[in-house]
Design a protein around this motif. Structure first.
Motif, mmCIF file in Angstrom:
data_model
loop_
_atom_site.group_PDB
_atom_site.id
_atom_site.type_symbol
_atom_site.label_atom_id
_atom_site.label_comp_id
_atom_site.label_asym_id
_atom_site.label_seq_id
_atom_site.Cartn_x
_atom_site.Cartn_y
_atom_site.Cartn_z
ATOM 1 N N SER A 299 8.313 97.063 48.591
ATOM 2 C CA SER A 299 9.582 97.200 47.254
ATOM 3 C C SER A 299 8.747 97.674 46.175
ATOM 4 O O SER A 299 8.322 98.663 46.137
ATOM 5 C CB SER A 299 10.090 95.847 46.894
ATOM 6 N N ASP A 300 9.518 96.965 44.589
ATOM 7 C CA ASP A 300 9.226 98.039 44.162
ATOM 8 C C ASP A 300 8.295 98.973 43.469
ATOM 9 O O ASP A 300 7.663 99.771 43.248
ATOM 10 C CB ASP A 300 9.796 97.334 43.136
ATOM 11 N N GLY A 301 6.611 97.824 43.434
ATOM 12 C CA GLY A 301 5.381 97.304 42.945
ATOM 13 C C GLY A 301 4.801 98.427 43.713
ATOM 14 O O GLY A 301 3.689 98.606 43.600
ATOM 15 N N GLY A 302 5.165 98.565 45.736
ATOM 16 C CA GLY A 302 4.122 98.529 46.003
ATOM 17 C C GLY A 302 4.486 98.567 47.935
ATOM 18 O O GLY A 302 5.410 97.232 47.965
ATOM 19 N N LEU A 303 3.373 98.230 48.558
ATOM 20 C CA LEU A 303 3.592 97.519 49.552
ATOM 21 C C LEU A 303 3.950 95.864 50.008
ATOM 22 O O LEU A 303 3.080 95.292 49.211
ATOM 23 C CB LEU A 303 2.118 97.961 50.357
ATOM 24 N N LEU A 304 4.282 95.048 51.084
ATOM 25 C CA LEU A 304 4.404 94.189 51.311
ATOM 26 C C LEU A 304 2.912 93.822 52.260
ATOM 27 O O LEU A 304 2.430 94.546 52.569
ATOM 28 C CB LEU A 304 5.624 94.041 52.295
ATOM 29 N N ALA A 305 2.919 92.347 51.833
ATOM 30 C CA ALA A 305 1.634 91.546 52.876
ATOM 31 C C ALA A 305 2.209 92.541 54.441
ATOM 32 O O ALA A 305 0.817 92.456 54.938
ATOM 33 C CB ALA A 305 1.778 90.058 52.282
ATOM 34 N N ARG A 306 3.328 91.705 54.985
ATOM 35 C CA ARG A 306 3.049 92.647 56.301
ATOM 36 C C ARG A 306 5.055 93.098 56.520
ATOM 37 O O ARG A 306 5.672 93.313 55.544
ATOM 38 C CB ARG A 306 2.946 91.953 56.999
ATOM 39 N N PRO A 307 4.995 94.164 57.292
ATOM 40 C CA PRO A 307 6.721 94.302 57.439
ATOM 41 C C PRO A 307 7.102 92.932 57.688
ATOM 42 O O PRO A 307 6.814 92.220 58.219
ATOM 43 C CB PRO A 307 6.313 95.457 59.316
ATOM 44 N N LEU A 308 8.454 93.546 57.071
ATOM 45 C CA LEU A 308 9.512 92.101 57.079
ATOM 46 C C LEU A 308 10.844 93.117 58.207
ATOM 47 O O LEU A 308 11.505 93.740 57.270
ATOM 48 C CB LEU A 308 9.860 92.363 55.767
ATOM 49 N N ALA A 309 11.501 92.644 59.121
ATOM 50 C CA ALA A 309 12.004 92.862 60.103
ATOM 51 C C ALA A 309 13.609 92.772 59.575
ATOM 52 O O ALA A 309 13.726 91.593 58.797
ATOM 53 C CB ALA A 309 11.996 92.505 61.494
ATOM 54 N N MET A 310 13.977 93.399 59.819
ATOM 55 C CA MET A 310 15.703 92.995 58.785
ATOM 56 C C MET A 310 17.138 94.318 59.633
ATOM 57 O O MET A 310 16.669 94.740 60.132
ATOM 58 C CB MET A 310 15.459 93.342 57.205
#
Length: 503
Positions: free
Chosen positions: A258-269
């Motif tokens: 998201s805006d500030g960088g990587l998420l902790a894990r990939p999020l399916a959507m």
């Protein structure tokens, strides 16, 4: 402005739709997606952005006047490396003051590029940026008070990518092969096909929206991708429009940043909503080799489908997100019935897949703990603060006061965690941006938010009470303070902006 008066103005404006522009041209989709040139920004000299005038044919045979950084429209992709100083010179070859704001980047106030740092025609700003930010997709644009909307609209904007040499990127990252920037904008055109920016009452109230969608400066382009995993870095660079992205075949994808960088894990959507200035990185699987289009629900001026002022269940009229809705359906403000907006199309080439073949289960995100807040602040976004803007229209503000350049609104202490509560004084959507840091979203509309899924943010939708947790580690003086403001550009130009020091 009282609520009743506001509702009356909104209803009256339906007689003059802002987006239903008849035209004598047809915007043909399918031109190849341009891939922005990369400017690697390091510690040496020679990295120069020239703010210049240009022209571009967005549609066949019609020439529009544009602005850009070192090109006729938009600018190159700037690539920074964490831990390395970035020297860059910005030359103003236009006839009015500009800035270069490094949106989302963690730098001190004197390097931030806000309104206090505007520089005039013929002048050069040459900051030395210490890059201390996780790997991320950011945004740069001009940020002159009262002129941000028209300057960004004409083309003074571009994408930033920050790489972190300390992490092993497990995602597709071969630029222009399986890693693509998508700068999404809406633009309005007259009957001849020339791009226009002219504010009516609804544009000032809700923000300026266009009737055609551009990606990297081209109307509804096509991208040929390899038959495998592809990373798309999406930036909503529109002045005000909200997008709800999805693919026409309903395929799932994974958000990875998201805006500030990587998420902790990939999020399916299956869909992704982005307000103005928000960024998201997604990874899409194209191994089935099926052509597909990226589209968006046509979210209207107050930011929701079938939202806003709702009436009873009888035959009365109700204010929806795009116009007046009765018991027989909706009369859209842009002359359609809510058909999806086509963003761009994809086909799959013959090249062998490149890069990783599967997504990791976790990502190397940078997630420092903020701790409990030692202070709370409240911000109310005001649609009317009294007085008139120069050129017409009501002034807007925050906490009852429009922006004044020589007034410091808040004083923040470095290293202390705070909780900010943001709300609006009317039933309106806003997009709240804070300079100088990234934050965690705690709650929206009184409901807790899983900040791990949303990730680090610098922009948040405000459509009801919204709480964010944040800490500032970069300093900002009274001479060059940080800003907080609505990122609907017409709202910030009208005064919905404040500034603060960090000491």
């Amino acid at each position: 402005m009282r609520r009743r008066k506001f509702l009356s103005l909104a209803a009256a404006s339906l007689a003059t739709p802002a987006l239903n522009i008849s035209r004598a041209w047809a915007a043909e989709p399918g031109a190849p997606l341009p891939i922005p040139e990369v400017m690697e920004i390091g510690p040496g000299a020679g990295n120069t952005l020239d703010a210049i005038r240009g022209t571009r044919e967005f549609t066949g045979g019609a020439t529009s006047e544009t602005w850009g950084y070192s090109q006729d429209y938009l600018g190159p992709l700037l690539r920074f490396r964490r831990g390395r100083t970035a020297n860059i010179s910005v030359m103003n070859r236009l006839d009015e003051p500009i800035t270069a704001h490094w949106h989302g980047m963690h730098v001190p106030g004197y390097l931030d590029g806000g309104p206090q740092l505007a520089f005039g025609p013929g002048e050069t700003w040459a900051p030395e940026l210490p890059v201390d930010h996780p790997a991320a997709t950011l945004f740069y644009h001009s940020h002159v008070h009262g002129r941000t909307g028209p300057q960004v609209y004409r083309g003074l904007a571009g994408m930033i990518v920050i790489d972190d040499p300390e992490i092993d990127d497990p995602l597709p990252h071969d630029y222009g092969v399986n890693d693509f920037p998508l700068i999404v904008q809406d633009r309005r055109f007259d009957r001849s096909g020339r791009m226009i920016y002219s504010l009516g009452m609804m544009d000032r109230m809700h923000g300026f929206q266009g009737d055609q969608i551009l990606v990297n400066g081209v109307i509804r382009p096509k991208l040929t991708v390899p038959a495998g995993l592809v990373r798309l870095r999406i930036l909503n660079a529109s002045n005000a429009r909200v997008y709800d992205f999805r693919f026409t075949d309903g395929r799932q994808f994974h958000q990875v940043a998201s805006d500030g960088g990587l998420l902790a894990r990939p999020l399916a959507m299956a869909s992704l909503q982005l307000d103005g200035a928000e960024r998201a990185e997604i990874v899409v699987e194209f191994s089935d080799r099926s052509p597909v289009s990226l589209v968006s629900r046509d979210i209207g001026m107050n930011g929701v489908m079938n939202g806003g002022m709702m009436g009873d269940r009888g035959g009365s009229m109700m204010m929806g997100d795009r116009g007046m809705m009765g018991d027989r359906g909706m009369m859209g403000m842009d002359g359609n019935s809510g058909a999806p907006l086509e963003i761009m199309s994809f086909d799959v080439g013959e090249a062998a897949p490149a890069g990783p073949t599967r997504l990791p289960t976790s990502l190397p995100s940078d997630a420092p703990a903020l701790g409990d807040p030692v202070r709370r602040r409240n911000f109310t976004l005001n649609m009317h603060t009294g007085g008139m803007m120069r050129g017409g229209g009501q002034t807007m503000g925050i906490n009852g006061a429009p922006y004044v350049m020589d007034r410091i609104d808040e004083t923040v202490r470095a290293g202390e965690t705070e909780l900010w509560r943001i709300n609006a004084d009317m039933m309106m959507r806003h997009t709240f941006h804070v300079h100088g840091t990234s934050f965690r979203v705690v709650s929206q509309n009184g409901r807790p938010v899983d900040s791990a899924q949303i990730g680090w943010k610098d922009v948040v939708r405000v459509q009801g009470p919204t709480e964010i947790l944040l800490r500032f580690d970069k300093l900002a003086s009274e001479e060059t303070p940080f800003m907080y403001h609505c990122h609907i550009l017409e709202h910030e130009d009208a005064g919905m902006m404040g500034q603060f020091t960090v000491t």
